[in-house]
Design an enzyme around this catalytic site. Structure first.
Site, PDB file in Angstrom:
ATOM      1  N   GLU A   1      -7.726  25.327  69.511  1.00 28.15           N
ATOM      2  CA  GLU A   1      -7.943  25.970  68.212  1.00 28.15           C
ATOM      3  C   GLU A   1      -7.523  24.992  67.127  1.00 28.15           C
ATOM      4  O   GLU A   1      -6.483  24.340  67.293  1.00 28.15           O
ATOM      5  CB  GLU A   1      -7.109  27.250  68.088  1.00 28.15           C
ATOM      6  CG  GLU A   1      -7.660  28.364  68.951  1.00 28.15           C
ATOM      7  CD  GLU A   1      -6.908  29.687  68.803  1.00 28.15           C
ATOM      8  OE1 GLU A   1      -6.089  29.817  67.872  1.00 28.15           O
ATOM      9  OE2 GLU A   1      -7.136  30.579  69.629  1.00 28.15           O
TER      10      GLU A   1
ATOM     11  N   HIS B   1      -9.581  33.667  65.811  1.00 26.76           N
ATOM     12  CA  HIS B   1      -8.237  34.211  66.088  1.00 26.76           C
ATOM     13  C   HIS B   1      -7.801  35.192  64.982  1.00 26.76           C
ATOM     14  O   HIS B   1      -6.808  34.964  64.285  1.00 26.76           O
ATOM     15  CB  HIS B   1      -7.229  33.063  66.234  1.00 26.76           C
ATOM     16  CG  HIS B   1      -6.008  33.446  67.023  1.00 26.76           C
ATOM     17  ND1 HIS B   1      -5.328  32.569  67.817  1.00 26.76           N
ATOM     18  CD2 HIS B   1      -5.331  34.622  67.146  1.00 26.76           C
ATOM     19  CE1 HIS B   1      -4.288  33.166  68.382  1.00 26.76           C
ATOM     20  NE2 HIS B   1      -4.274  34.423  67.988  1.00 26.76           N
TER      21      HIS B   1
ATOM     22  N   ARG C   1      -5.124  34.234  74.727  1.00 29.92           N
ATOM     23  CA  ARG C   1      -4.898  32.839  74.354  1.00 29.92           C
ATOM     24  C   ARG C   1      -6.031  32.013  74.940  1.00 29.92           C
ATOM     25  O   ARG C   1      -6.438  32.221  76.092  1.00 29.92           O
ATOM     26  CB  ARG C   1      -3.571  32.316  74.912  1.00 29.92           C
ATOM     27  CG  ARG C   1      -2.330  32.748  74.151  1.00 29.92           C
ATOM     28  CD  ARG C   1      -2.241  32.097  72.752  1.00 29.92           C
ATOM     29  NE  ARG C   1      -1.058  32.458  72.010  1.00 29.92           N
ATOM     30  CZ  ARG C   1      -0.975  33.446  71.099  1.00 29.92           C
ATOM     31  NH1 ARG C   1      -2.031  34.176  70.826  1.00 29.92           N
ATOM     32  NH2 ARG C   1       0.148  33.689  70.458  1.00 29.92           N
TER      33      ARG C   1
END
Ligand code: DGY
Length: 321
Positions: A267, A286, A238
């Site tokens: 993000e 991602h 993360r």
């Protein structure tokens, strides 16, 4: 029971839900993600929500969607969800663990090699008309063979990354984790060390932990200063695990050598982020779980949580804390 599938998951999961006679299933099948506001306005009319790590499930959600009785997520991570709050409201929550173990380990392994050889930066030389044939001293990379790998978070994905690195390059494995991992110690000869020791000994550090109050921003200025100046930092866990400003500073001041990120903070990453233009940095948007196999399994597990709930059964992958 009315189920809202708030993103267009693989058909396998949708078919499983639709085959259940008790479930009245609505699928968001548009080719864009639902906004958070759309989620709030739609979910208020449903009993069950199939969500993902894109949406924050907090007090506002619980208040605005009081009919929701169960939530399942199309992800393994759930740092976006307030679990104690859901427990308090007696709303069971299930996730999809294990579905993307290999897929994410492959991305971590790929990023490691890509950073070692400056692959994204070098690729960009071609469209920029800058292909310099054999400049003997320019853009030289590193070779991962025989290096020391530090795994931060030795769960399933950390184990797979370590086993790839050991198998391909005979790397020595060190790790830091909340608890010791006897399997990793036995099978990979992984050595358990403190976080500080991990920073000190590793040539490559790969983060595979969950985002929790303990791991939030743990890779910060202080941590980067303790790493080798030749070290590479990989994060496929993360983005919140690293402090992005500190990472940029550490790379600029050559406190560390390179970084490979599949997750960023925030993000999506902005298109002008300096990390995107650095020679020793590779960034991906991602994509850890983006394989057919992993996404099918995520859909299956997310649907299974809902079916188990509808059947009044125990939810195998219920998250309790
Ligand atoms: C997960 O499942 O947690 C992946 O990171 C996608 O969100």
């Amino acid at each position: 029971m009315k189920v809202l599938v708030s993103l267009y998951i693989p058909q396998l999961g949708i078919d499983m839900l639709k085959a259940h006679s008790e479930l009245d299933v609505t699928v968001w099948d548009k080719d864009r993600l639902m906004t958070h506001e759309e989620l709030l306005s739609q979910a208020k009319d449903y009993d069950i929500l199939l969500t993902s790590s894109n949406y924050v499930i907090n007090e506002e959600f619980v208040q605005k969607c009081p009919s929701i009785k169960m939530i399942s997520t199309f992800s393994v991570g759930y740092d976006n969800v307030n679990i104690p709050l859901l427990n308090k409201h007696n709303i069971p929550f299930g996730n999809a663990p294990g579905a993307m173990t290999d897929a994410t380990a492959d991305v971590a392994f790929g990023l490691m090699i890509a950073v070692c050889r400056k692959m994204f930066y070098m690729y960009n030389m071609i469209p920029n008309d800058n292909w310099n044939i054999l400049m003997p001293r320019a853009n030289l990379g590193q070779e991962p063979k025989g290096k020391t790998l530090g795994i931060f978070g030795m769960g399933k994905i950390g184990m797979e990354m370590a086993s790839r690195c050991k198998g391909a390059y005979g790397m020595d494995i060190y790790y830091h984790n909340r608890n010791r991992n006897p399997e990793a110690e036995k099978e990979l000869d992984a050595k358990y060390v403190s976080f500080d020791e991990l920073l000190k000994v590793s040539d490559i550090i790969s983060a595979h932990c969950a985002l929790t109050p303990e791991t939030k921003g743990i890779f910060n200025k202080e941590a980067f200063q303790k790493m080798k100046s030749s070290a590479i930092f990989i994060n496929t866990a993360r983005g919140g695990v690293h402090n992005e400003t500190d990472l940029i500073d550490a790379l600029n001041s050559q406190e560390i050598w390179g970084a490979g990120l599949d997750v960023t903070n925030p993000e999506p990453m902005k298109a002008d982020n300096p990390l995107l233009f650095m020679e020793n940095v590779c960034v991906l948007p991602h994509i850890g779980s983006a394989t057919v196999k992993a996404r099918d399994e995520m859909a299956r597990l997310a649907a299974l949580n809902i079916i188990q709930f509808a059947n009044g059964e125990e939810i195998t992958n219920r998250v309790l804390k």
